[in-house]
Scaffold this motif. Structure first.
Motif, PDB file in Angstrom:
ATOM      1  N   GLN A 208      84.711  86.246  48.172  1.00  0.00           N
ATOM      2  CA  GLN A 208      85.656  86.189  49.289  1.00  0.00           C
ATOM      3  C   GLN A 208      85.003  86.673  50.586  1.00  0.00           C
ATOM      4  O   GLN A 208      85.150  86.053  51.655  1.00  0.00           O
ATOM      5  CB  GLN A 208      86.899  87.018  48.957  1.00  0.00           C
ATOM      6  N   ASN A 209      84.272  87.775  50.508  1.00  0.00           N
ATOM      7  CA  ASN A 209      83.605  88.308  51.710  1.00  0.00           C
ATOM      8  C   ASN A 209      82.522  87.341  52.206  1.00  0.00           C
ATOM      9  O   ASN A 209      82.361  87.126  53.425  1.00  0.00           O
ATOM     10  CB  ASN A 209      83.001  89.674  51.410  1.00  0.00           C
ATOM     11  N   SER A 210      81.772  86.754  51.302  1.00  0.00           N
ATOM     12  CA  SER A 210      80.704  85.826  51.699  1.00  0.00           C
ATOM     13  C   SER A 210      81.295  84.597  52.376  1.00  0.00           C
ATOM     14  O   SER A 210      80.780  84.116  53.406  1.00  0.00           O
ATOM     15  CB  SER A 210      79.883  85.409  50.483  1.00  0.00           C
ATOM     16  N   LEU A 211      82.352  84.082  51.792  1.00  0.00           N
ATOM     17  CA  LEU A 211      83.005  82.916  52.373  1.00  0.00           C
ATOM     18  C   LEU A 211      83.540  83.233  53.779  1.00  0.00           C
ATOM     19  O   LEU A 211      83.388  82.437  54.731  1.00  0.00           O
ATOM     20  CB  LEU A 211      84.126  82.439  51.461  1.00  0.00           C
ATOM     21  N   ARG A 560      73.335  78.504  47.240  1.00  0.00           N
ATOM     22  CA  ARG A 560      72.110  78.739  48.006  1.00  0.00           C
ATOM     23  C   ARG A 560      72.370  79.586  49.252  1.00  0.00           C
ATOM     24  O   ARG A 560      71.679  79.476  50.265  1.00  0.00           O
ATOM     25  CB  ARG A 560      71.461  77.399  48.404  1.00  0.00           C
ATOM     26  N   ILE A 561      73.310  80.413  49.137  1.00  0.00           N
ATOM     27  CA  ILE A 561      73.613  81.296  50.261  1.00  0.00           C
ATOM     28  C   ILE A 561      72.473  82.260  50.524  1.00  0.00           C
ATOM     29  O   ILE A 561      72.286  82.746  51.643  1.00  0.00           O
ATOM     30  CB  ILE A 561      74.940  82.044  49.988  1.00  0.00           C
ATOM     31  N   ASP A 562      71.706  82.511  49.483  1.00  0.00           N
ATOM     32  CA  ASP A 562      70.577  83.422  49.648  1.00  0.00           C
ATOM     33  C   ASP A 562      69.363  82.715  50.256  1.00  0.00           C
ATOM     34  O   ASP A 562      68.389  83.372  50.623  1.00  0.00           O
ATOM     35  CB  ASP A 562      70.205  84.021  48.284  1.00  0.00           C
ATOM     36  N   ARG A 563      69.390  81.374  50.331  1.00  0.00           N
ATOM     37  CA  ARG A 563      68.250  80.629  50.891  1.00  0.00           C
ATOM     38  C   ARG A 563      68.370  80.445  52.414  1.00  0.00           C
ATOM     39  O   ARG A 563      67.470  79.904  53.045  1.00  0.00           O
ATOM     40  CB  ARG A 563      68.180  79.258  50.239  1.00  0.00           C
ATOM     41  N   VAL A 564      69.460  80.808  53.011  1.00  0.00           N
ATOM     42  CA  VAL A 564      69.623  80.697  54.467  1.00  0.00           C
ATOM     43  C   VAL A 564      68.620  81.605  55.152  1.00  0.00           C
ATOM     44  O   VAL A 564      68.407  82.746  54.725  1.00  0.00           O
ATOM     45  CB  VAL A 564      71.059  81.059  54.867  1.00  0.00           C
ATOM     46  N   ASP A 565      67.989  81.086  56.282  1.00  0.00           N
ATOM     47  CA  ASP A 565      66.962  81.858  56.994  1.00  0.00           C
ATOM     48  C   ASP A 565      67.648  82.825  57.947  1.00  0.00           C
ATOM     49  O   ASP A 565      67.851  82.544  59.129  1.00  0.00           O
ATOM     50  CB  ASP A 565      66.039  80.907  57.764  1.00  0.00           C
ATOM     51  N   TYR A 566      68.009  83.959  57.406  1.00  0.00           N
ATOM     52  CA  TYR A 566      68.689  84.953  58.232  1.00  0.00           C
ATOM     53  C   TYR A 566      67.729  85.626  59.203  1.00  0.00           C
ATOM     54  O   TYR A 566      68.168  86.211  60.209  1.00  0.00           O
ATOM     55  CB  TYR A 566      69.372  85.998  57.340  1.00  0.00           C
ATOM     56  N   SER A 633      78.065  89.408  60.449  1.00  0.00           N
ATOM     57  CA  SER A 633      78.042  88.443  59.348  1.00  0.00           C
ATOM     58  C   SER A 633      76.642  88.249  58.803  1.00  0.00           C
ATOM     59  O   SER A 633      76.428  88.159  57.572  1.00  0.00           O
ATOM     60  CB  SER A 633      78.602  87.098  59.831  1.00  0.00           C
ATOM     61  N   VAL A 634      75.668  88.192  59.723  1.00  0.00           N
ATOM     62  CA  VAL A 634      74.275  88.012  59.273  1.00  0.00           C
ATOM     63  C   VAL A 634      73.827  89.206  58.441  1.00  0.00           C
ATOM     64  O   VAL A 634      73.166  89.050  57.396  1.00  0.00           O
ATOM     65  CB  VAL A 634      73.358  87.784  60.488  1.00  0.00           C
ATOM     66  N   ASP A 635      74.165  90.400  58.894  1.00  0.00           N
ATOM     67  CA  ASP A 635      73.767  91.607  58.147  1.00  0.00           C
ATOM     68  C   ASP A 635      74.374  91.606  56.742  1.00  0.00           C
ATOM     69  O   ASP A 635      73.700  91.913  55.744  1.00  0.00           O
ATOM     70  CB  ASP A 635      74.206  92.861  58.899  1.00  0.00           C
ATOM     71  N   TYR A 636      75.637  91.253  56.639  1.00  0.00           N
ATOM     72  CA  TYR A 636      76.292  91.254  55.314  1.00  0.00           C
ATOM     73  C   TYR A 636      75.661  90.203  54.401  1.00  0.00           C
ATOM     74  O   TYR A 636      75.312  90.494  53.245  1.00  0.00           O
ATOM     75  CB  TYR A 636      77.795  90.993  55.465  1.00  0.00           C
ATOM     76  N   LEU A 637      75.524  88.989  54.937  1.00  0.00           N
ATOM     77  CA  LEU A 637      75.000  87.908  54.107  1.00  0.00           C
ATOM     78  C   LEU A 637      73.549  88.126  53.720  1.00  0.00           C
ATOM     79  O   LEU A 637      73.135  87.804  52.602  1.00  0.00           O
ATOM     80  CB  LEU A 637      75.154  86.573  54.846  1.00  0.00           C
ATOM     81  N   LEU A 640      73.573  90.733  50.927  1.00  0.00           N
ATOM     82  CA  LEU A 640      74.075  90.203  49.664  1.00  0.00           C
ATOM     83  C   LEU A 640      73.094  89.225  49.032  1.00  0.00           C
ATOM     84  O   LEU A 640      72.954  89.177  47.810  1.00  0.00           O
ATOM     85  CB  LEU A 640      75.418  89.489  49.914  1.00  0.00           C
ATOM     86  N   GLY A 641      72.444  88.496  49.793  1.00  0.00           N
ATOM     87  CA  GLY A 641      71.665  87.374  49.313  1.00  0.00           C
ATOM     88  C   GLY A 641      70.643  87.660  48.239  1.00  0.00           C
ATOM     89  O   GLY A 641      70.631  86.994  47.195  1.00  0.00           O
ATOM     90  N   PRO A 642      69.738  88.661  48.359  1.00  0.00           N
ATOM     91  CA  PRO A 642      68.619  88.813  47.421  1.00  0.00           C
ATOM     92  C   PRO A 642      69.045  88.997  45.964  1.00  0.00           C
ATOM     93  O   PRO A 642      68.369  88.510  45.061  1.00  0.00           O
ATOM     94  CB  PRO A 642      67.881  90.038  47.954  1.00  0.00           C
TER      95      PRO A 642
END
Length: 781
Positions: A208-211, A560-566, A633-637, A640-642
């Motif tokens: 829910q938070n990621s979405l 693939r939320i973890d593959r985004v180039d944050y 949002s970038v910090d949270y995602l 979470l991603g790794p």
């Protein structure tokens, strides 16, 4: 005393024994056997042979009985004719040692008699004190045995009824066993189940938070791009206008502001950041499953385990209660089938007969004991009187010898001492024959009781004598009278009873009764255990994650939320919205407007400053706020991603394992708890049966009271009555025999206490001269 008894009993040891196994002794065994089976056959020679020691003692008593009074009569006649006795004619120094020796011997003999009479007094009183309680205790023992036999059926019934104690405990445990088992299962599994639920809640929250942050990020980027385009156009217009204005030659001090104006360009380009629309498209519509309801149902299903166990075990608990009631009914077979009550009649009749027959004898014994006690008191009093006379005689005589210087006083006290000694001698002659009769009578009875009964009773040879066939007449078959087993002898029955055997082990029963058959734990708990061994509960399978929920988690994992180039986002966010500081530039333009001489230039600078502030407030600050929002949002995602894929996989594995192992673990815990419960409840029954065995064997239906009664009978007869009885005749006998030297020493001593009437001169004796006459010598003229 014991030596004298042994001498009386063993006076025939030199006679070759005729082997008779199992009898107290050879001679006494044969004599008793003949006397009991055929009294006429017990001839005088057998009796004399066994009683040789007592006959010797009787001979001595007869000699004493005749000789002492006759000797006293002869002394009286002799004294009457003045042929003996009298007084010393003259006193010599050589008689001093004789007088002292006689006085010492008389004193010593008197002290021995005094000690004997004191012991006789004590023993005589002890016999009186013990006889009445002893007879009463003997009757009480018979009554106790009879009551014990009559109490057996009721005692067995009451003992069996005590099963209500373990039964109530088992029923109480059965009332709580369902809830206890359910609570135990819930307690042991709640750690893993609650941990899986918490992990699932965390993953759903991550979804829910990621979405939410993805949607926020996408909207923010789009807003930034839109604001960026508008800002870029505004900056371009302001840059051209300010550059032409500040390059005007009339603008004073405008060179510094010109360089800032030329930097009016965008610092960050958010068109370069990666798009997350593909990820959002993947996650579109999630979560499709109702995770809240799913978790609520799983939690409710798990927490309902204790109640479910209570419902599902209700029938088996009721069946188990019925089995416990049946076990109590089975236990009733013990008193119903207990054979003792039907086979104790012979023993009970024998006890009643013994009690009724012994009561008159005990009354007679009390009456004769009173006569014996009075005779003993009189005898002891007479002996004490003789001792008193001897002591007074010795005291007056000795005092008279000390006062020899006063002739009148000396004669009076010496004569009194001699007369007192003679009075003691007279009493000795008068009562010695009665005393020896009392001694021999008590000795004959006490000695035979000690040698024939007590001695062989103490070493249990009396039981062996009873066991030997032919020793007792058929009418005195004790084994048959008591209803004992035909194969059991009195000796072995006594030993078994002494070791704590039950009555059923020694009585002759129709069937071979075995108590162990009725006290087997499996007989009362087999069905109880069988029902619990076959019982099983299938609890409702707990569903922590259904298929739809699993699909949502898998979609989230594969998004693939973890593959985004944050990092690209962070790089752009580090750049300023505008390369130059618009607020500082506006302030600089206002300062420059104040130093300009050209009014038109002043107004233009002021207008440009206003427009820059407007851009700052409407465009730049808005974009900066969007950047801040984007950063969250970038910090949270990015955080979470790794590890979120591993977390989702672990959660799925944990939930899958819980759902798979839940029925296995519940069955295992249920079986463990049921086994523990069975051991506990069977333990109650086993403990009760052990207690029942102990009570029946050692108390209610024990034959130990019979062996104890026999031991008590021996203690009453031998230790409490026979021992002081024998001590009495022994002490009195010592007094009787020491009266002889007392008479002799008293008569001899009286001569030395009487005054000397005539003095005879004896040469060489200084006491013949009242004074010294000096020798006459010649005188020289």
């Amino acid at each position: 005393m014991s030596t004298l008894l042994q001498a009386a009993d063993g006076a025939t040891d030199g006679i070759p024994p005729r082997a008779l196994a199992g009898t107290p002794s050879t001679e006494s065994g044969e004599l008793l056997r003949d006397a009991l089976n055929d009294p006429p056959s017990a001839n005088t020679s057998q009796i004399l042979q066994y009683q040789t020691g007592y006959i010797i003692c009787a001979t001595i008593a007869v000699i004493y009985f005749v000789a002492v009074p006759m000797t006293g009569l002869c002394l009286c006649c002799c004294r009457k004719h003045r042929h003996c006795g009298g007084r010393i004619k003259a006193y010599r120094r050589s008689l001093l040692c004789q007088r002292n020796l006689l006085m010492f011997c008389l004193l010593l003999t008197t002290l021995v008699i005094l000690g004997g009479v004191i012991c006789a007094f004590a023993a005589n009183q002890k016999v009186k004190e013990e006889l009445e309680p002893g007879t009463r205790d003997a009757l009480n023992t018979l009554q106790v045995l009879r009551h014990h036999m009559n109490w057996v059926p009721r005692g067995v019934q009451l003992t069996v009824e005590q099963f209500t104690v373990p039964k109530q405990q088992i029923l109480s445990d059965l009332n709580n066993v369902s809830w206890t088992i359910g609570t135990t299962i819930h307690l042991l599994l709640k750690g893993n189940v609650y941990s899986a639920m918490d992990a699932l809640k965390a993953r759903v929250q991550d979804l829910q938070n990621s979405l939410h942050h993805l949607q926020t990020l996408n909207k923010t980027v789009q807003a930034l791009i839109q604001q960026q385009d508008e800002l870029e156009a505004a900056l371009k217009d302001r840059k051209q206008s300010l550059t032409s204005l500040l390059e005007d030659p009339g603008c004073i001090y405008c060179a510094g502001a010109l360089s800032q104006a030329q930097s009016l360009e965008l610092g960050a380009n958010y068109r370069k950041v990666p798009s997350v629309e593909k990820v959002l498209k993947t996650l579109h519509g999630l979560p499709k499953a109702n995770f809240s309801e799913m978790i609520r149902r799983a939690n409710s299903s798990f927490n309902s385990i204790p109640g479910l166990a209570l419902v599902k075990m209700a029938d088996v608990v009721q069946e188990l209660k019925e089995e416990i009631e049946k076990a109590g009914q089975k236990l009733q077979s013990i008193p119903d089938n207990f054979p003792i009550s039907d086979h104790t009649r012979p023993m009970n009749d024998a006890l009643v007969k013994a009690e009724n027959k012994s009561r008159p004898y005990f009354l007679e014994a009390k009456r004769y004991e009173t006569y014996r006690w009075l005779a003993g008191i009189i005898a002891c009093t007479v002996i004490l009187l003789i001792v008193f006379c001897n002591f007074l005689g010795l005291s007056f005589g000795t005092y008279g010898l000390v006062l020899r210087e006063d002739p009148s006083d000396y004669e009076r006290r010496g004569e009194a001492g001699a007369r007192l000694l003679l009075i003691g001698v007279v009493f000795s002659f008068l009562f010695s024959w009665l005393l020896i009769l009392l001694v021999f009578g008590t000795f004959l009875l006490g000695g035979n009781v000690q040698t024939l009964v007590c001695k062989h009773w103490a070493n249990q040879e009396i039981y062996k004598f009873i066991d030997m066939p032919g020793n007792l007449p058929p009418s005195m078959n004790i084994t048959e009278h008591l209803g004992l087993k035909k194969s059991l002898k009195i000796t072995s029955a006594y030993q078994q009873c002494k070791n704590g055997a039950g009555l059923w082990e020694v009585l002759q029963l129709e069937d071979n009764y075995t108590l162990d058959k009725y006290l087997q734990v499996s007989k009362y708990t087999a069905e109880f255990q069988k029902r619990l061994d076959n019982f099983n509960i299938r609890f409702e399978d707990i569903v922590l994650l259904n298929a739809e929920g699993k699909k949502d988690l898998e979609t989230f994992r594969d998004s693939r939320i973890d593959r985004v180039d944050y990092a690209n986002f962070r790089a752009e966010m580090h750049n300023p919205v505008v390369r130059t500081n618009i607020q500082d530039l506006a302030v600089e333009l206002e300062r420059l407007s104040k130093v300009q001489n050209d009014r038109a230039l002043l107004e233009r600078l002021t207008e440009e400053a206003r427009k820059l502030k407007e851009i700052q407030n409407t465009k730049v600050l808005t974009m900066e706020d969007l950047v801040v929002k984007l950063k969250e949002s970038v910090d949270y995602l990015s955080t979470l991603g790794p590890g979120f894929q591993a977390q989702i996989n672990n959660t799925k594995s944990q939930i899958g394992l819980i759902e798979k192992m839940f029925p296995i673990q519940t069955r295992k815990i249920l079986r463990q708890e049921l086994d523990c419960f069975v051991r506990k409840e069977v333990g109650y029954v086993s403990q009760y049966l052990k207690w029942l065995r102990s009570v029946l064997t050692e108390d209610v239906a024990s034959c130990k009271p019979f062996s104890t009664a026999l031991d008590n009978g021996r203690v009453i007869l031998c230790d409490r009555i026979a021992d002081p009885w024998n001590a009495f005749w022994f002490s009195l006998g010592c007094c009787a025999f020491f009266l002889l030297p007392s008479i002799f020493f008293a008569i001899k001593t009286t001569k030395h206490f009487r005054p000397i009437r005539h003095r005879l001169v004896s040469t060489g004796s200084e006491e013949t001269y009242p004074f010294h006459i000096p020798r006459v010598t010649s005188l020289r003229l």
